[in-house]
Write a protein that holds these residues in place. Structure first.
Motif, short mmCIF file in Angstrom:
data_model
loop_
_atom_site.label_atom_id
_atom_site.label_comp_id
_atom_site.label_asym_id
_atom_site.label_seq_id
_atom_site.Cartn_x
_atom_site.Cartn_y
_atom_site.Cartn_z
N TRP A 205 4.38 1.21 -2.50
CA TRP A 205 4.95 -0.11 -2.28
C TRP A 205 6.47 -0.02 -2.32
O TRP A 205 7.04 0.64 -3.19
CB TRP A 205 4.45 -1.10 -3.31
CG TRP A 205 3.03 -1.51 -3.09
CD1 TRP A 205 1.92 -0.91 -3.60
CD2 TRP A 205 2.57 -2.60 -2.31
NE1 TRP A 205 0.79 -1.55 -3.17
CE2 TRP A 205 1.16 -2.60 -2.37
CE3 TRP A 205 3.19 -3.58 -1.55
CZ2 TRP A 205 0.37 -3.53 -1.70
CZ3 TRP A 205 2.42 -4.52 -0.88
CH2 TRP A 205 1.03 -4.49 -0.97
N VAL A 206 7.12 -0.72 -1.38
CA VAL A 206 8.58 -0.80 -1.37
C VAL A 206 8.98 -2.25 -1.66
O VAL A 206 8.23 -3.18 -1.39
CB VAL A 206 9.16 -0.35 -0.02
CG1 VAL A 206 8.99 1.14 0.16
CG2 VAL A 206 8.52 -1.10 1.14
N GLU B 141 9.19 12.63 6.95
CA GLU B 141 8.04 11.77 6.77
C GLU B 141 7.97 10.76 7.92
O GLU B 141 8.99 10.18 8.29
CB GLU B 141 8.11 11.02 5.45
CG GLU B 141 7.93 11.90 4.23
CD GLU B 141 7.92 11.09 2.95
OE1 GLU B 141 7.62 11.67 1.91
OE2 GLU B 141 8.22 9.88 3.01
N ARG B 142 6.81 10.60 8.47
CA ARG B 142 6.62 9.59 9.51
C ARG B 142 5.70 8.50 8.97
O ARG B 142 4.75 8.77 8.24
CB ARG B 142 6.04 10.20 10.78
CG ARG B 142 4.61 10.65 10.69
CD ARG B 142 4.14 11.26 12.00
NE ARG B 142 2.72 11.51 12.01
CZ ARG B 142 2.14 12.55 11.46
NH1 ARG B 142 2.86 13.47 10.86
NH2 ARG B 142 0.83 12.70 11.52
N GLU B 143 6.01 7.28 9.34
CA GLU B 143 5.25 6.15 8.82
C GLU B 143 3.97 5.95 9.63
O GLU B 143 3.99 5.99 10.86
CB GLU B 143 6.11 4.88 8.89
CG GLU B 143 5.48 3.69 8.19
CD GLU B 143 6.44 2.53 8.07
OE1 GLU B 143 5.99 1.44 7.69
OE2 GLU B 143 7.64 2.72 8.35
N ARG C 233 6.22 -4.64 0.47
CA ARG C 233 5.58 -4.12 1.67
C ARG C 233 4.95 -2.77 1.35
O ARG C 233 5.57 -1.91 0.72
CB ARG C 233 6.58 -3.97 2.81
CG ARG C 233 7.11 -5.28 3.36
CD ARG C 233 6.03 -6.07 4.05
NE ARG C 233 6.53 -7.33 4.60
CZ ARG C 233 6.45 -8.49 3.98
NH1 ARG C 233 5.90 -8.55 2.77
NH2 ARG C 233 6.89 -9.59 4.54
N LEU C 234 3.71 -2.59 1.79
CA LEU C 234 3.00 -1.33 1.59
C LEU C 234 3.33 -0.39 2.74
O LEU C 234 3.27 -0.78 3.91
CB LEU C 234 1.49 -1.58 1.53
CG LEU C 234 0.62 -0.34 1.33
CD1 LEU C 234 0.90 0.32 -0.01
CD2 LEU C 234 -0.86 -0.69 1.45
N LYS C 235 3.68 0.84 2.40
CA LYS C 235 3.99 1.84 3.41
C LYS C 235 3.05 3.03 3.26
O LYS C 235 2.73 3.44 2.14
CB LYS C 235 5.44 2.31 3.30
CG LYS C 235 6.44 1.31 3.85
CD LYS C 235 7.78 1.95 4.09
CE LYS C 235 8.74 0.99 4.78
NZ LYS C 235 10.04 1.62 5.08
N LYS D 279 2.91 9.26 -6.21
CA LYS D 279 3.07 8.02 -5.45
C LYS D 279 3.67 6.96 -6.35
O LYS D 279 3.57 7.04 -7.56
CB LYS D 279 1.72 7.52 -4.91
CG LYS D 279 1.05 8.50 -3.96
CD LYS D 279 -0.30 7.98 -3.53
CE LYS D 279 -1.27 8.00 -4.68
NZ LYS D 279 -1.51 9.31 -5.23
N GLU D 280 4.29 5.97 -5.72
CA GLU D 280 4.76 4.80 -6.42
C GLU D 280 3.77 3.68 -6.14
O GLU D 280 3.52 3.34 -5.00
CB GLU D 280 6.15 4.38 -5.92
CG GLU D 280 7.19 5.45 -6.18
CD GLU D 280 8.52 5.01 -5.62
OE1 GLU D 280 8.64 3.83 -5.25
OE2 GLU D 280 9.42 5.83 -5.57
N GLY D 281 3.24 3.08 -7.16
CA GLY D 281 2.32 1.97 -6.95
C GLY D 281 0.91 2.47 -6.76
O GLY D 281 0.41 3.34 -7.45
N LYS D 282 0.21 1.97 -5.75
CA LYS D 282 -1.20 2.20 -5.55
C LYS D 282 -1.46 3.59 -5.01
O LYS D 282 -0.72 4.11 -4.18
CB LYS D 282 -1.74 1.16 -4.56
CG LYS D 282 -3.25 1.21 -4.41
CD LYS D 282 -3.94 0.93 -5.72
CE LYS D 282 -5.44 1.05 -5.61
NZ LYS D 282 -6.08 1.03 -6.91
#
Length: 388
Positions: free
Chosen positions: A379-380, A170-172, A302-304, A348-351
């Motif tokens: 979100w992390v 995975e790339r950010e 922090r949103l990733k 997904k986790e969160g949004k």
């Protein structure tokens, strides 16, 4: 009276024993003895050199563990002994190399003689394991353990695995930053969507719509005040205030104040919503809930956004023939959709992902079995000390 004449007997020449001639020395035996002595001397050099490689770590070990010594005098005494021993080992190795200079001279002479004859000195292969600091030298020679073809195939296999790992990694992705003041229509749409998704939170306007209140109920019991920037404001930043009645409130407010993308109301509201589970969300780095003696919970959010290449399933592999759509036999003649018609969902986790960020695998024109890009947002959570 006449003097007595004594007869003197002179000894004759002493008979020498018959000596047998010494047999001539065997040149091959002399050469073998010399080689054995040279190998023994080289073995001693190798052992001494291996010990010297560990002399510095052995010498500074008392300094690294200074707290284990009762007094500084004991520490200095132990360090002095180890330093003296390392010095003696170095002097002994230097003397051994000086005495064994003839071995290196003989080896150099043998190489010159062999090269003049057009030959090549074969490298001696030992059954003993090769030291780690000599592996690259031995494997890099023509007489290495692996030939060039085997090494090339191994490098190709490593490159293939590296490419596969790079594809699966995975790339950010960069989060698009809002740089202008958001319009009233955009804010209204964001707030309405936020209310639908988080109906358990109380969202109200105060002071003629200039302040937005977001309250998280007990047991969290947080009341955020968001100042809405005006169209004529110099900054598009949403300023957040929170009654700091405890150390935990200070940490939360500091995390929100230092958030990225400060001009995005959606980013801010989604970040505030993550604090609903603050008492049970562990840190993504240390996997702990608390850190330190105080109530230091993971407050940094922090949103990733990441992207990953995945292989799209073909219809043949998933059994997508005429059996994909089956007819209902209850009498209403409506088709019952099979699993092939279900769209791929992303965990997904969160949004979740917005409409304009849908993954590429939903493209109907994509070829079966092709690689598609899967985009995720989540979100992390970190402790303040784990963000570095």
């Amino acid at each position: 009276m006449a003097p007595e004449i004594k007869s003197v007997i002179k000894p004759g020449p002493k008979a020498e024993p018959a000596s047998t001639p010494a047999p001539p020395e065997d040149p091959s035996q002399t050469e073998e003895t010399t080689l054995v002595s040279a190998l023994s001397l080289l073995h001693q050099m190798h052992q001494k050199l291996a010990l010297l490689r560990e002399s510095i770590p052995h010498m500074v070990q008392p300094i690294m563990k200074a707290s284990t010594y009762p007094t500084p005098e004991k520490l200095f005494d132990e360090f002095s002994k180890r330093t003296l021993k390392a010095s003696e080992d170095l002097v002994e190795f230097s003397s051994l190399v000086s005495d064994g200079k003839w071995v290196f001279d003989k080896a150099a002479s043998s190489r010159r003689d062999t090269a003049a004859e057009g030959g090549k000195v074969p490298r001696w292969k030992s059954s003993a394991p090769v030291p780690h600091y000599l592996k690259e030298i031995v494997e890099g020679t023509d007489g290495g353990v692996r030939d060039k073809e085997a090494k090339r195939k191994e490098e190709e296999e490593k490159e293939r695995k590296r490419l596969e790992a790079e594809r699966d990694k995975e790339r950010e992705l960069e989060i698009v930053e809002v740089k202008e003041v958001e319009s009233e229509d955009i804010r209204r749409a964001i707030i309405e969507e936020f209310k639908r998704e988080h109906s358990d939170l109380e969202v109200t306007f105060e002071e003629d719509g200039r302040v937005l209140k977001v309250a998280i109920p007990k047991p969290v019991n947080l009341a955020f005040s968001i100042e809405i920037p005006q169209a004529t404001a110099e900054s598009n930043r949403y300023i957040v205030t929170l009654p700091t009645t405890s150390y935990l409130h200070v940490l939360i407010l500091r995390s929100i104040t230092t958030r990225p993308n400060a001009g995005s109301l959606k980013y801010l509201l989604d970040m505030i919503a993550t604090y609903k589970t603050i008492y049970k969300t562990k840190c993504n780095k240390c996997n702990k809930l608390t850190q330190g003696p105080k109530a230091d919970l993971p407050v940094v959010r922090r949103l990733k956004r990441t992207a990953k290449l995945v292989q799209k399933e073909s219809k043949e592999d998933s059994g997508g023939n005429q059996e994909g759509d089956k007819m209902d036999t209850t009498g209403d003649n409506k088709p019952v959709k099979g699993t092939n018609d279900a769209k791929t969902k992303i965990k997904k986790e969160g949004k979740g992902i917005s409409e304009n960020q849908k993954p590429k695998e939903e493209n109907d024109g994509a070829d079966d079995g092709a690689e598609v890009e899967l985009v995720q947002e989540f979100w992390v959570t970190y402790h303040e000390g784990c963000t570095a």
